[in-house]
Motif scaffolding. Structure first.
Motif, PDB file in Angstrom:
ATOM      1  N   LEU A   1       7.775  -7.095   0.432  1.00 52.89           N
ATOM      2  CA  LEU A   1       8.065  -8.038   1.512  1.00 52.89           C
ATOM      3  C   LEU A   1       8.380  -7.303   2.810  1.00 52.89           C
ATOM      4  CD1 LEU A   1       8.832 -10.900   2.618  1.00 52.89           C
ATOM      5  CD2 LEU A   1      11.143 -10.490   1.726  1.00 52.89           C
ATOM      6  N   THR A   2       7.789  -7.787   3.899  1.00 56.58           N
ATOM      7  CA  THR A   2       8.200  -7.442   5.262  1.00 56.58           C
ATOM      8  C   THR A   2       8.345  -8.751   6.020  1.00 56.58           C
ATOM      9  OG1 THR A   2       6.980  -5.335   5.255  1.00 56.58           O
ATOM     10  CG2 THR A   2       7.597  -6.228   7.389  1.00 56.58           C
ATOM     11  N   TRP A   3       9.412  -8.890   6.816  1.00 62.27           N
ATOM     12  CA  TRP A   3       9.518 -10.108   7.608  1.00 62.27           C
ATOM     13  C   TRP A   3      10.070  -9.772   8.999  1.00 62.27           C
ATOM     14  CZ3 TRP A   3      13.608  -8.956   4.375  1.00 62.27           C
ATOM     15  CH2 TRP A   3      14.903  -9.115   4.888  1.00 62.27           C
ATOM     16  N   GLY A   4       9.939 -10.752   9.891  1.00 60.80           N
ATOM     17  CA  GLY A   4      10.394 -10.590  11.273  1.00 60.80           C
ATOM     18  C   GLY A   4       9.277 -10.937  12.238  1.00 60.80           C
ATOM     19  N   LEU A   5       9.626 -11.110  13.505  1.00 58.84           N
ATOM     20  CA  LEU A   5       8.618 -11.411  14.517  1.00 58.84           C
ATOM     21  C   LEU A   5       7.592 -10.284  14.582  1.00 58.84           C
ATOM     22  CD1 LEU A   5      10.885 -12.878  17.327  1.00 58.84           C
ATOM     23  CD2 LEU A   5       9.305 -14.136  15.863  1.00 58.84           C
ATOM     24  N   LEU A   6       6.324 -10.672  14.632  1.00 60.01           N
ATOM     25  CA  LEU A   6       5.232  -9.707  14.497  1.00 60.01           C
ATOM     26  C   LEU A   6       4.736  -9.250  15.864  1.00 60.01           C
ATOM     27  CD1 LEU A   6       3.884  -8.662  11.905  1.00 60.01           C
ATOM     28  CD2 LEU A   6       2.037 -10.308  12.289  1.00 60.01           C
ATOM     29  N   GLY A   7       4.389  -7.969  15.933  1.00 60.45           N
ATOM     30  CA  GLY A   7       3.832  -7.416  17.154  1.00 60.45           C
ATOM     31  C   GLY A   7       3.614  -5.930  16.996  1.00 60.45           C
ATOM     32  N   PRO A   8       2.876  -5.305  17.919  1.00 58.91           N
ATOM     33  CA  PRO A   8       2.661  -3.862  17.857  1.00 58.91           C
ATOM     34  C   PRO A   8       3.993  -3.119  17.776  1.00 58.91           C
ATOM     35  CG  PRO A   8       1.266  -4.844  19.541  1.00 58.91           C
ATOM     36  CD  PRO A   8       2.189  -5.933  19.080  1.00 58.91           C
ATOM     37  N   GLY A   9       4.043  -2.105  16.935  1.00 60.69           N
ATOM     38  CA  GLY A   9       5.285  -1.378  16.713  1.00 60.69           C
ATOM     39  C   GLY A   9       5.933  -1.704  15.390  1.00 60.69           C
ATOM     40  N   LYS A  10       5.544  -2.837  14.784  1.00 60.15           N
ATOM     41  CA  LYS A  10       6.091  -3.180  13.471  1.00 60.15           C
ATOM     42  C   LYS A  10       5.555  -2.274  12.369  1.00 60.15           C
ATOM     43  CE  LYS A  10       8.885  -6.696  14.076  1.00 60.15           C
ATOM     44  NZ  LYS A  10      10.305  -6.670  13.655  1.00 60.15           N
ATOM     45  N   GLY A  11       4.406  -1.632  12.615  1.00 58.18           N
ATOM     46  CA  GLY A  11       3.877  -0.667  11.663  1.00 58.18           C
ATOM     47  C   GLY A  11       3.257  -1.268  10.418  1.00 58.18           C
ATOM     48  N   ILE A  12       2.903  -2.547  10.457  1.00 59.90           N
ATOM     49  CA  ILE A  12       2.347  -3.196   9.266  1.00 59.90           C
ATOM     50  C   ILE A  12       1.058  -2.512   8.820  1.00 59.90           C
ATOM     51  CG2 ILE A  12       1.586  -5.390   8.271  1.00 59.90           C
ATOM     52  CD1 ILE A  12       4.525  -5.339   9.096  1.00 59.90           C
ATOM     53  N   GLU A  13       0.332  -1.931   9.764  1.00 56.50           N
ATOM     54  CA  GLU A  13      -0.913  -1.252   9.405  1.00 56.50           C
ATOM     55  C   GLU A  13      -0.669  -0.103   8.428  1.00 56.50           C
ATOM     56  OE1 GLU A  13       0.142   0.034  13.687  1.00 56.50           O
ATOM     57  OE2 GLU A  13       0.411  -1.702  12.373  1.00 56.50           O
ATOM     58  N   TRP A  14       0.470   0.584   8.556  1.00 58.06           N
ATOM     59  CA  TRP A  14       0.782   1.687   7.644  1.00 58.06           C
ATOM     60  C   TRP A  14       1.124   1.164   6.256  1.00 58.06           C
ATOM     61  CZ3 TRP A  14      -1.104   5.562  10.022  1.00 58.06           C
ATOM     62  CH2 TRP A  14      -1.029   5.636  11.408  1.00 58.06           C
ATOM     63  N   ALA A  15       1.800   0.012   6.204  1.00 54.63           N
ATOM     64  CA  ALA A  15       2.104  -0.593   4.903  1.00 54.63           C
ATOM     65  C   ALA A  15       0.823  -1.054   4.210  1.00 54.63           C
ATOM     66  CB  ALA A  15       3.075  -1.753   5.079  1.00 54.63           C
ATOM     67  N   LEU A  16      -0.134  -1.584   4.978  1.00 53.67           N
ATOM     68  CA  LEU A  16      -1.405  -2.000   4.377  1.00 53.67           C
ATOM     69  C   LEU A  16      -2.159  -0.796   3.818  1.00 53.67           C
ATOM     70  CD1 LEU A  16      -2.656  -4.612   7.019  1.00 53.67           C
ATOM     71  CD2 LEU A  16      -1.659  -5.083   4.761  1.00 53.67           C
ATOM     72  N   ARG A  17      -2.134   0.312   4.551  1.00 56.15           N
ATOM     73  CA  ARG A  17      -2.797   1.519   4.049  1.00 56.15           C
ATOM     74  C   ARG A  17      -2.103   2.046   2.793  1.00 56.15           C
ATOM     75  NH1 ARG A  17      -3.411   2.347   9.861  1.00 56.15           N
ATOM     76  NH2 ARG A  17      -5.651   2.432  10.344  1.00 56.15           N
ATOM     77  N   ALA A  18      -0.774   1.938   2.753  1.00 58.44           N
ATOM     78  CA  ALA A  18      -0.046   2.333   1.548  1.00 58.44           C
ATOM     79  C   ALA A  18      -0.409   1.423   0.383  1.00 58.44           C
ATOM     80  CB  ALA A  18       1.457   2.293   1.808  1.00 58.44           C
ATOM     81  N   LEU A  19      -0.535   0.129   0.655  1.00 57.51           N
ATOM     82  CA  LEU A  19      -0.908  -0.822  -0.390  1.00 57.51           C
ATOM     83  C   LEU A  19      -2.255  -0.462  -1.002  1.00 57.51           C
ATOM     84  CD1 LEU A  19      -0.017  -3.541  -1.727  1.00 57.51           C
ATOM     85  CD2 LEU A  19      -1.384  -4.699   0.031  1.00 57.51           C
ATOM     86  N   ALA A  20      -3.197  -0.033  -0.168  1.00 63.47           N
ATOM     87  CA  ALA A  20      -4.524   0.342  -0.666  1.00 63.47           C
ATOM     88  C   ALA A  20      -4.455   1.548  -1.595  1.00 63.47           C
ATOM     89  CB  ALA A  20      -5.459   0.626   0.504  1.00 63.47           C
ATOM     90  N   LEU A  21      -3.436   2.383  -1.426  1.00 63.19           N
ATOM     91  CA  LEU A  21      -3.280   3.566  -2.277  1.00 63.19           C
ATOM     92  C   LEU A  21      -2.624   3.238  -3.620  1.00 63.19           C
ATOM     93  CD1 LEU A  21      -2.097   6.095   0.470  1.00 63.19           C
ATOM     94  CD2 LEU A  21      -4.379   5.930  -0.575  1.00 63.19           C
ATOM     95  N   LEU A  22      -2.239   1.984  -3.795  1.00 63.17           N
ATOM     96  CA  LEU A  22      -1.632   1.549  -5.056  1.00 63.17           C
ATOM     97  C   LEU A  22      -2.631   0.784  -5.915  1.00 63.17           C
ATOM     98  CD1 LEU A  22       1.757   0.262  -3.556  1.00 63.17           C
ATOM     99  CD2 LEU A  22       1.293   2.488  -4.603  1.00 63.17           C
ATOM    100  N   ASP A  23      -3.940   1.046  -5.694  1.00 60.70           N
ATOM    101  CA  ASP A  23      -4.982   0.256  -6.365  1.00 60.70           C
ATOM    102  C   ASP A  23      -5.118   0.564  -7.853  1.00 60.70           C
ATOM    103  OD1 ASP A  23      -5.977   2.785  -6.011  1.00 60.70           O
ATOM    104  OD2 ASP A  23      -7.940   2.167  -5.256  1.00 60.70           O
ATOM    105  N   ASP A  24      -4.380   1.599  -8.328  1.00 60.57           N
ATOM    106  CA  ASP A  24      -4.437   1.900  -9.758  1.00 60.57           C
ATOM    107  C   ASP A  24      -3.316   1.227 -10.540  1.00 60.57           C
ATOM    108  OD1 ASP A  24      -2.554   3.491  -8.399  1.00 60.57           O
ATOM    109  OD2 ASP A  24      -2.537   4.965 -10.030  1.00 60.57           O
ATOM    110  N   MET A  25      -2.435   0.509  -9.848  1.00 59.38           N
ATOM    111  CA  MET A  25      -1.326  -0.155 -10.535  1.00 59.38           C
ATOM    112  C   MET A  25      -1.837  -1.393 -11.268  1.00 59.38           C
ATOM    113  SD  MET A  25       1.884   0.142  -7.852  1.00 59.38           S
ATOM    114  CE  MET A  25       2.966  -0.661  -9.065  1.00 59.38           C
TER     115      MET A  25
END
Length: 384
Positions: A188-212
């Motif tokens: 979970l991530t929450w809060g007002l969304l905008g550049p600087g929240k870094g969600i793109e890095w979390a999405l890339r991390a999620l893609a690296l968990l594809d073996d789970m």
């Protein structure tokens, strides 16, 4: 002990973390006793929407239209009707050059003032430095919410350190909300969304968990920040959706495009196996999302922004470098594989220091001291 408080800040239904903080602090500090009130800072683009207030929340007694210059005299007059004024400060919420219209307001106050600082920059521009130093000079007391912010303020700014008190950001108790069970790990991530929240890095991390097995589900909850929406539209969210598609994780991401009511937020927090805070900022000394996650007993994976470094040092989560999805993926695996991680949070979750009633009590003690310090001066002006 002060009988009444005047609060100056944004305020619900405005949709921002400052408004939510002010609503919680004012509700707990006044405890529904009546007599206190809010002077609301309001920009036209925040005129509607937002969270519902508790029944015990103070009423709005005056609105300062921040789109127009010269609104401070009316706001000061309204605050002077109370025993103590509590002002929230963040760059961008007050009119004027770097929000400097708060300065004549502080000079016009005849009651003790407490200014709560939500941002303390290590490298402010000259005007930002000057305004903040004058705010501290004019205030009777200044509150920072972390030791890091206090050290920054007293090290990089010319201020009186005796005026500065550390009182932590309050956390809501989520213990009354039942935890929902699910078959997949929930991030979970929450809060007002905008550049600087870094969600793109979390999405890339999620893609690296594809073996789970099963694959984790990642919920991103929160509307786009109104100022971002006004200036840039929803391009950041659209870009994130496109990135999720390119990474092949679209089916694992849940987008909740709304400003969450307290009950819904509690449900999400209690259902999360880990909260991910991939923020880009290296300056953030206060994070309400972080304090709510820790207070809710949920393990946190966060980038090394100052508040996270300070709060997570004792083990309620893991820190990762900024812009490093590989390290973030490793940390997420670790917290999901170690159920005991949540157990480390028990003391924080059940202890009194982060709960809003305890935080409000510390503000009350500070306000009482300021009133007592002024009382002899007031008595000396009364003719015999």
């Amino acid at each position: 002990m002060p009988a009444t408080y005047g609060f100056l800040s944004t305020y619900p239904p405005t949709q921002c973390g400052l408004a939510t903080f002010n609503a919680a602090l004012s509700s707990h500090l006044t405890a529904g006793s009546g007599g206190s009130g809010v002077v609301r800072l309001l920009a036209r683009d925040n005129a509607s929407g937002g969270i519902a207030l508790d029944r015990g929340a103070p009423r709005v007694v005056h609105t300062w239209d921040t789109d127009m210059p010269g609104g401070w005299p009316g706001a000061a007059a309204a605050l002077n009707r109370f025993d103590v004024a509590v002002l929230q400060h963040e760059y961008g919420i007050y009119p004027g050059d770097t929000g400097d219209e708060v300065l004549p307001l502080l000079r016009a106050l005849r009651v003790p003032s407490i200014v709560v600082l939500h941002t303390v920059l290590t490298q402010p521009d000259p005007r930002q430095r000057a305004v903040l130093e004058q705010i501290v000079a004019r205030a009777d007391a200044v509150v920072t919410m972390t030791d890091t912010a206090r050290r920054r303020l007293t090290t990089y700014y010319a201020v009186d350190p005796h005026k500065v008190t550390v009182i932590p950001h309050g956390a809501t108790s989520h213990s009354g909300v039942a935890r929902e069970t699910h078959d997949q790990p929930y991030l979970l991530t929450w809060g007002l969304l905008g550049p600087g929240k870094g969600i793109e890095w979390a999405l890339r991390a999620l893609a690296l968990l594809d073996d789970m097995d099963p694959l984790p589900i990642y919920t991103v909850a929160g509307k786009t920040h109104p100022k971002v929406l006004e200036q840039l539209g929803d391009g950041y969210r659209d870009g994130l959706r496109k990135l999720a598609d390119e990474l092949g994780v679209t089916d694992q991401v849940r987008w909740v495009d709304t400003y969450l009511e307290p009950a819904e937020l509690s449900r999400l927090i209690r259902s999360a196996d880990a909260v991910v805070l991939p923020y880009d900022s290296t300056e953030q000394v206060t994070s309400g999302v972080l304090i709510e996650a820790v207070g809710g007993g949920v393990p946190v994976v966060a980038t090394e922004f100052p508040h996270a470094v300070e709060l997570l040092a004792d083990g309620p989560g893991l820190l990762v470098p900024h812009h490093d999805p590989e390290a973030m993926a490793v940390a997420i695996r670790h917290v999901l594989a170690e159920p005991a991680m949540s157990g480390r949070l028990t003391g924080l979750d059940s202890g009194p220091t982060l709960r809003w009633p305890a935080v409000a009590a510390r503000y009350q003690a500070l306000a009482s001291r300021l009133v007592a310090d002024r009382s002899p001066l007031a008595a000396a002006t009364i003719p015999a």
